[in-house]
Design a protein around this motif. Structure first.
Motif, PDB file in Angstrom:
ATOM      1  N   VAL A 185       0.870  -1.172   0.000  1.00 30.50           N
ATOM      2  CA  VAL A 185       0.000   0.000   0.000  1.00 30.50           C
ATOM      3  C   VAL A 185       0.910   1.225   0.000  1.00 30.50           C
ATOM      4  CG1 VAL A 185      -1.809   1.274   1.198  1.00 30.50           C
ATOM      5  CG2 VAL A 185      -1.803  -1.227   1.277  1.00 30.50           C
ATOM      6  N   TYR A 186       0.936   1.941  -1.119  1.00 29.28           N
ATOM      7  CA  TYR A 186       1.740   3.153  -1.254  1.00 29.28           C
ATOM      8  C   TYR A 186       0.953   4.311  -0.640  1.00 29.28           C
ATOM      9  CZ  TYR A 186       4.060   0.493  -5.023  1.00 29.28           C
ATOM     10  OH  TYR A 186       4.715  -0.457  -5.768  1.00 29.28           O
ATOM     11  N   ILE A 187       1.609   5.110   0.192  1.00 34.17           N
ATOM     12  CA  ILE A 187       0.916   6.210   0.868  1.00 34.17           C
ATOM     13  C   ILE A 187       1.745   7.485   0.761  1.00 34.17           C
ATOM     14  CG2 ILE A 187      -0.044   7.047   3.049  1.00 34.17           C
ATOM     15  CD1 ILE A 187      -0.407   4.141   3.910  1.00 34.17           C
ATOM     16  N   ALA A 188       1.082   8.581   0.425  1.00 28.89           N
ATOM     17  CA  ALA A 188       1.711   9.905   0.413  1.00 28.89           C
ATOM     18  C   ALA A 188       1.062  10.751   1.491  1.00 28.89           C
ATOM     19  CB  ALA A 188       1.548  10.568  -0.952  1.00 28.89           C
ATOM     20  N   LEU A 189       1.873  11.252   2.425  1.00 22.36           N
ATOM     21  CA  LEU A 189       1.399  12.089   3.526  1.00 22.36           C
ATOM     22  C   LEU A 189       2.044  13.472   3.400  1.00 22.36           C
ATOM     23  CD1 LEU A 189       1.247  11.021   7.281  1.00 22.36           C
ATOM     24  CD2 LEU A 189       1.981  13.293   6.615  1.00 22.36           C
ATOM     25  N   GLY A 190       1.231  14.504   3.374  1.00 22.17           N
ATOM     26  CA  GLY A 190       1.756  15.850   3.173  1.00 22.17           C
ATOM     27  C   GLY A 190       1.521  16.769   4.353  1.00 22.17           C
ATOM     28  N   ILE A 191       2.378  17.780   4.465  1.00 18.75           N
ATOM     29  CA  ILE A 191       2.201  18.856   5.441  1.00 18.75           C
ATOM     30  C   ILE A 191       2.212  20.172   4.673  1.00 18.75           C
ATOM     31  CG2 ILE A 191       3.042  19.970   7.533  1.00 18.75           C
ATOM     32  CD1 ILE A 191       4.476  17.496   8.311  1.00 18.75           C
ATOM     33  N   THR A 192       1.195  20.976   4.884  1.00 14.49           N
ATOM     34  CA  THR A 192       1.103  22.264   4.203  1.00 14.49           C
ATOM     35  C   THR A 192       2.086  23.255   4.828  1.00 14.49           C
ATOM     36  OG1 THR A 192      -0.570  23.150   5.706  1.00 14.49           O
ATOM     37  CG2 THR A 192      -1.361  21.845   3.834  1.00 14.49           C
ATOM     38  N   PRO A 193       2.383  24.362   4.142  1.00 10.22           N
ATOM     39  CA  PRO A 193       3.246  25.383   4.741  1.00 10.22           C
ATOM     40  C   PRO A 193       2.700  25.917   6.065  1.00 10.22           C
ATOM     41  CG  PRO A 193       3.026  25.765   2.389  1.00 10.22           C
ATOM     42  CD  PRO A 193       2.050  24.681   2.739  1.00 10.22           C
ATOM     43  N   GLU A 194       1.387  25.798   6.261  1.00 12.63           N
ATOM     44  CA  GLU A 194       0.780  26.231   7.535  1.00 12.63           C
ATOM     45  C   GLU A 194       0.945  25.186   8.634  1.00 12.63           C
ATOM     46  OE1 GLU A 194      -0.551  28.232   4.127  1.00 12.63           O
ATOM     47  OE2 GLU A 194      -0.996  26.127   4.579  1.00 12.63           O
ATOM     48  N   GLY A 195       1.377  23.952   8.268  1.00 11.58           N
ATOM     49  CA  GLY A 195       1.639  22.919   9.269  1.00 11.58           C
ATOM     50  C   GLY A 195       0.551  21.885   9.443  1.00 11.58           C
TER      51      GLY A 195
END
Length: 396
Positions: A185-195
């Motif tokens: 299971v490939y997963i992409a987790l992101g954090i915005t510039p606001e955190g």
């Protein structure tokens, strides 16, 4: 003989041919058993939320904080619940609605139990006990399948244009096609510039490959992502080229704990402690200049004994990228620990499901977990990010 059977026999033997009394006794027996089962499910759910069992050691800063009492009306009478609490007040159970005092919506209960990871047969038993209606496994399956609409909505939802950092990692989960085997299971987790943290995308395939990661990266583009300041990933061969092809302006950070593990796997056991301490000096230095000095010292010390390791380190240009960012966020940037920790929690929940009969079933369950994660973290600022601004992540 279990306690429930013992209780029934004791009361049956003491019953003096009184049908009403027998009926009351059975009603109370089922009420007590239901009360015990629901309280047990609530404790299991808190274990999953905290990602550790009672009395286990954990690095989680959140912890158990006692119980709140609640009475809940069912067809067998009022059951007395101990609703577990966590220290930070973030935990909300999925089984009993926050302000509900009566069992009302069967469908909502089934969906909530499904999201919790309870198996279909156990859901059927719990729902039948609570509501006094006979729901077959196929009916429970049909109701839980209504989550399918969420899957498509999750996949097609628009994403933000900019992300400060995106973590990429895959984890193996059991899935039945013709036979049961673990798939990636490939997963992409992101954090915005606001955190704010968010699960952005996922993909299911039998093995981990760069080709499939390209699918994830292309999906991010198609759904609106224009800029990513930093990608943090492990050392899968070809990943650097895949990122540069889709997001050529992004920087890349190689997970240093993966690097550490690779080093340890290639050195003698008696050298592991010393070489680990020496490499730790590289990524705990207070500046990039000092980190490069520590790396040079490391390579000079170990080059004669392990030349291939030092050659690999010297040729890897993505080891110290995280030093290009403010000190307040560096601890979150040099490893993929954030997404690996989530994958560990996901696997623990998957153990309750044992295996999935098909890919659609796995996707429904995955999206339930992703939406729960996003709902929990989308309005929180990750540690250190409140002290940064957009200019810390993007030049223009």
């Amino acid at each position: 003989m279990n306690n429930f059977t013992t209780y029934l026999l004791q009361n049956l033997l003491s019953n003096k041919d009184s049908a009403p009394a027998l009926e009351d006794m059975l009603q109370e027996a089922f009420r007590l058993e239901l009360e015990k089962a629901v309280n047990e499910v609530l404790k299991i759910e808190l274990d999953i939320f905290l990602d550790y069992h009672l009395y286990e050691r954990s690095e989680n800063t959140d912890s158990r904080n006692g119980f709140s009492k609640k009475d809940f009306n069912t067809r067998y009478g009022t059951i007395h619940l101990n609703i577990p609490r966590d220290r930070f007040g973030f935990f909300h159970n999925s089984l009993i609605p926050k302000y509900a005092r009566n069992s009302e919506s069967v469908e909502d209960t089934i969906v909530n139990l499904y999201k919790l990871g309870i198996t279909g047969s156990d859901i059927t038993k719990i729902v039948n006990d609570i509501y006094g209606k006979q729901y077959s496994k196929s009916t429970v399956s049909r109701i839980s399948s209504s989550i399918s609409t969420n899957v498509e909505a999750f996949k097609k939802r628009a994403l933000q244009k900019e992300y400060a950092v995106i973590y990429l990692d895959g984890t193996m989960m059991p899935l039945k096609r013709d036979t049961v085997a673990k798939e990636c299971v490939y997963i992409a987790l992101g954090i915005t510039p606001e955190g704010n943290k968010e699960i952005l995308s996922y993909f299911i395939a039998p093995t981990e490959s760069v080709t499939n990661w390209k699918e994830i990266l292309k999906d991010l583009q198609d759904r609106g992502v224009k800029q990513v300041s930093l990608f943090c990933t492990d050392g899968l061969h070809g990943m650097k080229d895949a990122i540069e092809e889709t997001f050529p302006r992004s920087k890349i950070q190689r997970c240093l704990l993966h690097v550490q593990r690779n080093i340890n796997s290639k050195v003698r056991v008696k050298d592991r402690t010393e070489i680990s301490e020496d490499f730790k000096k590289v990524y705990t230095a207070i500046s990039k200049e000092l980190a490069n000095e520590a790396l040079a010292q490391f390579c000079e010390k170990w080059n004669k004994k392990y030349p291939k390791i030092t050659e690999s380190l010297n040729s890897n240009e993505n080891l110290l990228t995280f030093y290009d960012y403010p000190k307040c966020v560096r601890a979150s940037l040099y490893t993929t620990n954030m997404i690996e920790s989530y994958n560990k929690q996901l696997k623990r929940k998957f153990k309750l499901k044992e295996q999935f009969p098909n890919e659609d079933s796995m996707e429904r369950y995955l999206v339930c977990q992703f939406e729960e994660y996003n709902s929990k973290f989308m309005n929180r600022i990750h540690k250190g990010f409140a002290k940064t601004t957009r200019s810390d992540w993007f030049d223009e």
